[in-house]
Design a protein around this motif. Structure first.
Motif, PDB file in Angstrom:
ATOM      1  N   UNK A  96       0.845  -1.189   0.000  1.00 29.23           N
ATOM      2  CA  UNK A  96       0.000   0.000   0.000  1.00 29.23           C
ATOM      3  C   UNK A  96       0.887   1.248   0.000  1.00 29.23           C
ATOM      4  N   UNK A  97       0.473   2.233  -0.727  1.00 27.33           N
ATOM      5  CA  UNK A  97       1.288   3.438  -0.888  1.00 27.33           C
ATOM      6  C   UNK A  97       1.247   4.300   0.374  1.00 27.33           C
ATOM      7  N   UNK A  98       2.363   4.901   0.666  1.00 32.74           N
ATOM      8  CA  UNK A  98       2.452   5.824   1.790  1.00 32.74           C
ATOM      9  C   UNK A  98       1.850   7.160   1.338  1.00 32.74           C
ATOM     10  N   UNK A  99       0.648   7.466   1.806  1.00 28.22           N
ATOM     11  CA  UNK A  99      -0.058   8.668   1.330  1.00 28.22           C
ATOM     12  C   UNK A  99       0.652   9.950   1.737  1.00 28.22           C
ATOM     13  N   UNK A 145      -4.805  13.135  -7.472  1.00 23.66           N
ATOM     14  CA  UNK A 145      -5.193  11.745  -7.323  1.00 23.66           C
ATOM     15  C   UNK A 145      -6.686  11.661  -7.592  1.00 23.66           C
ATOM     16  N   UNK A 146      -7.060  10.704  -8.426  1.00 21.76           N
ATOM     17  CA  UNK A 146      -8.466  10.420  -8.698  1.00 21.76           C
ATOM     18  C   UNK A 146      -8.621   8.903  -8.628  1.00 21.76           C
ATOM     19  N   UNK A 147      -9.312   8.442  -7.615  1.00 25.71           N
ATOM     20  CA  UNK A 147      -9.431   7.005  -7.415  1.00 25.71           C
ATOM     21  C   UNK A 147      -8.077   6.410  -7.116  1.00 25.71           C
ATOM     22  N   UNK A 148      -7.700   5.395  -7.872  1.00 21.65           N
ATOM     23  CA  UNK A 148      -6.401   4.735  -7.682  1.00 21.65           C
ATOM     24  C   UNK A 148      -5.336   5.239  -8.652  1.00 21.65           C
ATOM     25  N   UNK A 149      -5.537   6.426  -9.200  1.00 21.62           N
ATOM     26  CA  UNK A 149      -4.616   6.943 -10.210  1.00 21.62           C
ATOM     27  C   UNK A 149      -4.070   8.311  -9.832  1.00 21.62           C
ATOM     28  N   UNK A 180      -2.263   1.496  -7.460  1.00 22.24           N
ATOM     29  CA  UNK A 180      -2.581   0.269  -6.726  1.00 22.24           C
ATOM     30  C   UNK A 180      -1.328  -0.586  -6.538  1.00 22.24           C
ATOM     31  N   UNK A 181      -1.089  -0.954  -5.294  1.00 21.53           N
ATOM     32  CA  UNK A 181       0.035  -1.826  -4.916  1.00 21.53           C
ATOM     33  C   UNK A 181       1.397  -1.250  -5.308  1.00 21.53           C
ATOM     34  N   UNK A 190       4.670   1.595  -4.431  1.00 17.22           N
ATOM     35  CA  UNK A 190       5.345   2.458  -3.480  1.00 17.22           C
ATOM     36  C   UNK A 190       5.584   3.801  -4.161  1.00 17.22           C
ATOM     37  N   UNK A 191       5.942   4.804  -3.388  1.00 19.99           N
ATOM     38  CA  UNK A 191       6.262   6.104  -3.979  1.00 19.99           C
ATOM     39  C   UNK A 191       7.487   5.970  -4.878  1.00 19.99           C
ATOM     40  N   UNK A 192       8.428   5.128  -4.488  1.00 20.78           N
ATOM     41  CA  UNK A 192       9.612   4.907  -5.321  1.00 20.78           C
ATOM     42  C   UNK A 192       9.216   4.345  -6.693  1.00 20.78           C
ATOM     43  N   UNK A 193       8.231   3.450  -6.718  1.00 21.00           N
ATOM     44  CA  UNK A 193       7.770   2.890  -7.995  1.00 21.00           C
ATOM     45  C   UNK A 193       7.027   3.935  -8.827  1.00 21.00           C
ATOM     46  N   UNK A 194       6.307   4.819  -8.159  1.00 23.86           N
ATOM     47  CA  UNK A 194       5.626   5.917  -8.857  1.00 23.86           C
ATOM     48  C   UNK A 194       6.670   6.825  -9.504  1.00 23.86           C
ATOM     49  N   UNK A 195       7.698   7.151  -8.757  1.00 20.76           N
ATOM     50  CA  UNK A 195       8.778   7.981  -9.295  1.00 20.76           C
ATOM     51  C   UNK A 195       9.436   7.287 -10.482  1.00 20.76           C
ATOM     52  N   UNK A 196       9.654   5.977 -10.384  1.00 22.64           N
ATOM     53  CA  UNK A 196      10.260   5.239 -11.495  1.00 22.64           C
ATOM     54  C   UNK A 196       9.368   5.295 -12.732  1.00 22.64           C
ATOM     55  N   UNK A 197       8.041   5.206 -12.549  1.00 25.40           N
ATOM     56  CA  UNK A 197       7.128   5.303 -13.697  1.00 25.40           C
ATOM     57  C   UNK A 197       7.199   6.688 -14.344  1.00 25.40           C
TER      58      UNK A 197
END
Length: 127
Positions: A1-4, A24-28, A54-55, A57-64
């Protein structure tokens, strides 16, 4: 779960350090380029990055975000819109601007991507 808390800090950093808006809108997470940049009072195209949270981490969001930056191709973007403009018989060309404007907007999107990349690259996930 993402650290909000971290995600909200990232969003704040993006909005404070770039011309872009993020929400943020829903899970996006949506990062919008529209209105940003310095061409004609801002990018007119409704260009955005959409990241499924969904599922992640912030690190994965940054990587995307970084992957999106690395996959950005200005010429491919202009060609896509130019082909759409010139393959239609419609007089209004679906509202697609002339190629000179497409190039200027694509260049502005590229500059915004560079600013976004710099912003997320220096974001401290440990804080």
């Amino acid at each position: 779960m993402i650290n909000t808390k971290k995600l909200n800090a990232l969003i704040t950093s993006i909005e404070n350090d770039t011309d872009l808006s993020a929400e943020i809108a829903g899970d996006y997470l949506y990062i919008s380029f529209q209105g940003a940049g310095n061409c004609y009072g801002g990018i007119q195209e409704d260009y955005s990055i959409e990241i499924d949270l969904e599922n992640k981490t912030v690190e994965e969001v940054i990587q995307e975000i970084m992957d999106s930056y690395n996959n950005w191709d200005m010429e491919e973007h202009v060609e896509m819109w130019a082909n759409a403009r010139y393959t239609t018989n419609r007089k209004d060309k679906f509202g697609i601007p002339p190629v000179t404007r497409l190039v200027e907007e694509a260049d502005a999107i590229g500059e915004c991507y560079e600013n976004l990349y710099d912003c997320v690259n220096k974001f401290d996930c440990a804080a």
